[in-house]
Design a protein around this motif. Structure first.
Motif, PDB file in Angstrom:
ATOM      1  N   GLU A 196      43.319   8.456  80.443  1.00  0.00           N
ATOM      2  CA  GLU A 196      43.741   7.807  81.690  1.00  0.00           C
ATOM      3  C   GLU A 196      43.759   8.787  82.863  1.00  0.00           C
ATOM      4  OE1 GLU A 196      47.084   5.209  81.649  1.00  0.00           O
ATOM      5  OE2 GLU A 196      46.736   4.573  79.571  1.00  0.00           O
ATOM      6  N   VAL A 197      44.237   9.999  82.622  1.00  0.00           N
ATOM      7  CA  VAL A 197      44.263  10.988  83.699  1.00  0.00           C
ATOM      8  C   VAL A 197      42.848  11.330  84.137  1.00  0.00           C
ATOM      9  CG1 VAL A 197      44.849  13.383  84.262  1.00  0.00           C
ATOM     10  CG2 VAL A 197      46.501  11.951  83.046  1.00  0.00           C
ATOM     11  N   ARG A 198      41.948  11.528  83.160  1.00  0.00           N
ATOM     12  CA  ARG A 198      40.564  11.897  83.469  1.00  0.00           C
ATOM     13  C   ARG A 198      39.825  10.813  84.249  1.00  0.00           C
ATOM     14  NH1 ARG A 198      41.216  16.000  84.039  1.00  0.00           N
ATOM     15  NH2 ARG A 198      40.830  17.853  82.775  1.00  0.00           N
ATOM     16  N   ALA A 199      40.278   9.571  84.126  1.00  0.00           N
ATOM     17  CA  ALA A 199      39.629   8.483  84.870  1.00  0.00           C
ATOM     18  C   ALA A 199      39.931   8.571  86.360  1.00  0.00           C
ATOM     19  CB  ALA A 199      40.092   7.127  84.330  1.00  0.00           C
ATOM     20  N   HIS A 200      40.952   9.367  86.730  1.00  0.00           N
ATOM     21  CA  HIS A 200      41.370   9.432  88.129  1.00  0.00           C
ATOM     22  C   HIS A 200      41.317  10.822  88.742  1.00  0.00           C
ATOM     23  CE1 HIS A 200      42.862   5.276  88.089  1.00  0.00           C
ATOM     24  NE2 HIS A 200      43.324   5.541  86.881  1.00  0.00           N
ATOM     25  N   GLN A 201      41.430  11.879  87.931  1.00  0.00           N
ATOM     26  CA  GLN A 201      41.502  13.217  88.507  1.00  0.00           C
ATOM     27  C   GLN A 201      40.964  14.265  87.541  1.00  0.00           C
ATOM     28  OE1 GLN A 201      46.118  14.432  87.508  1.00  0.00           O
ATOM     29  NE2 GLN A 201      45.770  13.154  89.312  1.00  0.00           N
ATOM     30  N   GLY A 202      40.621  15.407  88.100  1.00  0.00           N
ATOM     31  CA  GLY A 202      40.046  16.480  87.300  1.00  0.00           C
ATOM     32  C   GLY A 202      41.000  17.614  87.014  1.00  0.00           C
ATOM     33  N   THR A 203      42.310  17.349  87.059  1.00  0.00           N
ATOM     34  CA  THR A 203      43.309  18.384  86.787  1.00  0.00           C
ATOM     35  C   THR A 203      43.055  19.056  85.441  1.00  0.00           C
ATOM     36  OG1 THR A 203      44.959  17.097  87.991  1.00  0.00           O
ATOM     37  CG2 THR A 203      45.777  18.836  86.553  1.00  0.00           C
ATOM     38  N   PRO A 204      43.045  20.379  85.377  1.00  0.00           N
ATOM     39  CA  PRO A 204      42.885  21.067  84.086  1.00  0.00           C
ATOM     40  C   PRO A 204      43.970  20.644  83.100  1.00  0.00           C
ATOM     41  CG  PRO A 204      42.645  22.630  85.882  1.00  0.00           C
ATOM     42  CD  PRO A 204      43.136  21.354  86.498  1.00  0.00           C
ATOM     43  N   ILE A 205      43.581  20.482  81.839  1.00  0.00           N
ATOM     44  CA  ILE A 205      44.509  20.046  80.798  1.00  0.00           C
ATOM     45  C   ILE A 205      44.433  21.007  79.613  1.00  0.00           C
ATOM     46  CG2 ILE A 205      45.049  18.239  79.109  1.00  0.00           C
ATOM     47  CD1 ILE A 205      43.918  16.191  81.100  1.00  0.00           C
ATOM     48  N   ILE A 206      45.586  21.520  79.202  1.00  0.00           N
ATOM     49  CA  ILE A 206      45.694  22.283  77.961  1.00  0.00           C
ATOM     50  C   ILE A 206      46.430  21.412  76.956  1.00  0.00           C
ATOM     51  CG2 ILE A 206      46.644  24.306  76.795  1.00  0.00           C
ATOM     52  CD1 ILE A 206      46.480  25.842  79.386  1.00  0.00           C
TER      53      ILE A 206
END
Length: 234
Positions: free
Chosen positions: A66-76
């Protein structure tokens, strides 16, 4: 000050990570379930998300999607050793890195710093005076605006897809092995995860290639990996 969102249902882990993130001069946002995590990610636009895979209400994979559908914030991603398949799926969905529990704080800090360094390098490249637009026949890549146009239509790429495309388009004809791309785009050696590159390349091709069976822009170099076709008209 960097803003970091920690999505983790174990309060002790959250408190421990918060202490050390504050030592890195980070503002820390906290969420203890998946639904709250998605809401805070989309409303606060953090610079980094620390995401546990096993969460109540909504698991980490769905949060990542869901986050990737809206933004490119790095995720660990934080994963348990038994979550091998989920870890692979997480990387393919767009997670930037993963840490296996139990982990050392020294390792955690090193991973966070590496993400921040890579983010700064990408931002510097995009905002530098050398930034430009690449045009290859029916494909246009605007580095500064992070925009891709194919046959006059805007194409939505994930952050990793965009980085793969711009890296190869900036060096037409140069072949990159899957290991090279993992190091350059993901920033770490993920032994055994070369198929993650394949998945991203396939999705990228599906978005920009006129014929998936005969790629025009991203060519496979057999025995090596991939390259951007140097014979495409500029």
């Amino acid at each position: 000050m960097k803003k970091v969102l920690v999505i983790e249902d174990d309060p002790e882990i959250v408190n421990l990570l918060e202490i050390h993130l504050k030592d890195l001069n980070c503002e820390v946002l906290k969420a203890y379930d998946g639904n709250t995590g998605v809401d805070k990610a989309l409303s606060h636009d953090p610079d980094l998300i620390i995401l546990d895979l096993s969460l109540p209400e909504k698991d980490g994979l769905n949060v990542c999607r869901e986050v990737r559908a809206h933004q490119g914030t790095p995720i660990i991603m934080l994963t348990a050793k038994s979550e091998e398949i989920d870890r692979v799926l997480g990387l393919e969905m767009g997670a930037d890195d993963y840490i296996t529990k139990p982990f050392s704080i020294r390792e955690f800090i090193a991973r966070v710093k590496a993400i921040f360094r890579r983010t700064k390098m990408i931002e510097d490249r995009i905002t530098s005076p050398e930034s430009k637009t690449f045009r290859f026949d029916e494909l246009t890549i605007d580095i500064e605006k992070r925009k891709v146009i194919v046959r006059n239509d805007k194409v939505e790429l994930s952050p990793k897809e965009f980085e793969l495309l711009t890296l190869m388009a900036a060096h037409p004809g140069r072949s990159y092995s899957r290991s090279d791309l993992l190091k350059l785009i993901w920033g770490y050696d993920f032994d055994g995860y070369e198929h993650t590159v394949n998945s991203h390349i396939n999705r990228l091709r599906a978005k920009i290639e006129p014929d998936m069976n005969n790629p025009k822009y991203i060519k496979t170099t057999w025995g090596i990996g991939y390259k951007f076709n140097e014979e495409v008209t500029i």
